[in-house]
Design a protein around this motif. Sequence first.
Motif, short mmCIF file in Angstrom:
data_model
loop_
_atom_site.label_atom_id
_atom_site.label_comp_id
_atom_site.label_asym_id
_atom_site.label_seq_id
_atom_site.Cartn_x
_atom_site.Cartn_y
_atom_site.Cartn_z
N ALA A 94 0.86 -1.19 0.00
CA ALA A 94 0.00 0.00 0.00
C ALA A 94 0.88 1.22 0.00
O ALA A 94 2.04 1.17 0.41
N ASP A 95 0.32 2.30 -0.45
CA ASP A 95 1.05 3.56 -0.35
C ASP A 95 0.12 4.67 0.12
O ASP A 95 0.11 5.03 1.28
N CYS A 96 -0.74 5.19 -0.77
CA CYS A 96 -1.52 6.38 -0.41
C CYS A 96 -2.62 6.08 0.61
O CYS A 96 -2.99 6.93 1.40
N ARG A 97 -3.18 4.89 0.57
CA ARG A 97 -4.31 4.50 1.43
C ARG A 97 -5.53 5.38 1.23
O ARG A 97 -6.35 5.54 2.11
N ARG A 98 -5.65 5.98 0.07
CA ARG A 98 -6.78 6.86 -0.24
C ARG A 98 -7.43 6.49 -1.56
O ARG A 98 -8.23 7.26 -2.09
N GLY A 99 -7.04 5.36 -2.15
CA GLY A 99 -7.66 4.96 -3.40
C GLY A 99 -7.15 5.73 -4.61
O GLY A 99 -7.83 5.82 -5.62
N GLU A 100 -5.92 6.25 -4.52
CA GLU A 100 -5.42 7.09 -5.61
C GLU A 100 -4.27 6.47 -6.39
O GLU A 100 -4.15 6.68 -7.59
N CYS A 101 -3.39 5.71 -5.72
CA CYS A 101 -2.16 5.27 -6.39
C CYS A 101 -2.29 3.90 -7.04
O CYS A 101 -1.53 3.57 -7.94
N GLY A 102 -3.20 3.06 -6.59
CA GLY A 102 -3.38 1.73 -7.17
C GLY A 102 -2.41 0.68 -6.65
O GLY A 102 -2.46 -0.48 -7.06
N VAL A 103 -1.53 1.05 -5.75
CA VAL A 103 -0.51 0.11 -5.26
C VAL A 103 -1.15 -1.08 -4.55
O VAL A 103 -0.65 -2.21 -4.62
N CYS A 104 -2.25 -0.88 -3.88
CA CYS A 104 -2.87 -1.95 -3.07
C CYS A 104 -3.84 -2.81 -3.87
O CYS A 104 -4.53 -3.65 -3.29
N ALA A 105 -3.90 -2.61 -5.19
CA ALA A 105 -4.90 -3.34 -6.00
C ALA A 105 -4.57 -4.83 -6.06
O ALA A 105 -3.40 -5.22 -6.19
N THR A 111 -7.76 -2.36 -2.30
CA THR A 111 -8.15 -2.87 -0.98
C THR A 111 -8.15 -1.80 0.11
O THR A 111 -8.73 -2.00 1.17
N CYS A 112 -7.48 -0.69 -0.12
CA CYS A 112 -7.41 0.32 0.95
C CYS A 112 -8.74 1.01 1.17
O CYS A 112 -9.02 1.47 2.28
N VAL A 113 -9.55 1.14 0.12
CA VAL A 113 -10.81 1.87 0.28
C VAL A 113 -12.05 1.09 -0.19
O VAL A 113 -13.15 1.32 0.32
S1 FES Z 1 -2.77 2.34 -1.30
FE1 FES Z 1 -3.04 3.76 -2.94
S2 FES Z 1 -4.88 3.09 -3.87
FE2 FES Z 1 -4.71 1.84 -2.12
#
Ligand code: FES
Length: 325
Positions: free
Chosen positions: A265-276, A306-308
């Motif tokens: 995960a990175d942004c944890r706001r649904g913006e970066c896509g890292v947690c997809a 998954t973060c949001v």
């Molecule tokens: S951590 Fe960035 S979209 Fe989920």
Amino acid sequence: MRFQDNWSTATLVSTRDLAPGIREFILRPDNHVCAPYAVGSHLKLSVLVGGQPDVRSYSLVGEAEPQGYRIAVRLAEDSRGGSRYLWSLQPGARVDVTSPTSLLQVDWQRPQYCLVAGGIGITPLLGAAQALMRKGADVSLHYAVRSRRDAAYVEELSTLLGERLTVYAADESRRLDLAQLFSGLSGGATVLLCGPMRMLDAARSAWSGCGRAPTDLSYETFGSSGRLAAEPFKVRLRGSREEIIVPRDRSMLDVLNAAGHEVMADCRRGECGVCAIDVVEVEGEIDHRDVFFSAEQKHENRKLCTCVSRAHGVVTVDTLERTDA
Ligand code: FES
């Protein structure tokens, strides 16, 4: 989490109630340095949710100020617990924060900038408005709220922007018509928008309806806003009998990680896509709450952030973890 954040401790210097359910917090880092940060920057904060440490991300309000970092937090009824924790803090409290980071790329050469905020989505746009005004840009801000008394920072924005600010209060029967707004913009104009998911969907549709390039519409949202009410749902892991319950007040990301299935995960706001992660099967419905995937990708349901994002029912996923043979 594999991405390195730069954490330090800060003191909560003061709080101020801006509107019913919206409180401003000023956080001064221990090194007393609030270096200039990019427009659209966020701060991560350590919080306690149900007695467990957790992390939340908040937009920084306005440009850097010597007294500290400014954030504004809406006490959400459907909160996963982060806003409740912050609202419980009194001046003098100590919190861990990261350095500000931004995923937003602003093209400063555009002939016109249209800022659109829905509710608490005003927070990242105040700094954008300040920066654009300082640069002498052609900028307007359109701020939609349920009622004028719910609108944070109106006085500050009004002083900054004058007639370039328009407030649309639903209880005054003044509604923001995005199609009309966008069709009146000049060629080469760009939009920065922050609001709930419904507003983003409407904006994307109005923007493409005007024949504008998707890349000229930048947006972010707040992870608590979805189409469906937050309720517990089940996650099955491909190739495993394991079933994991995601409670209504926790993210799928946190629950998977707590169960030992590492998801980045990175942004944890649904913006970066890292947690997809990959979706294998859905029995029910996925509530995509990110702004990373396109409407088509969300419709295909092949991946979810998954973060949001949440679900109703059961989702079978593949975290792409593989045990060594
Ligand atoms: S951590 Fe960035 S979209 Fe989920």
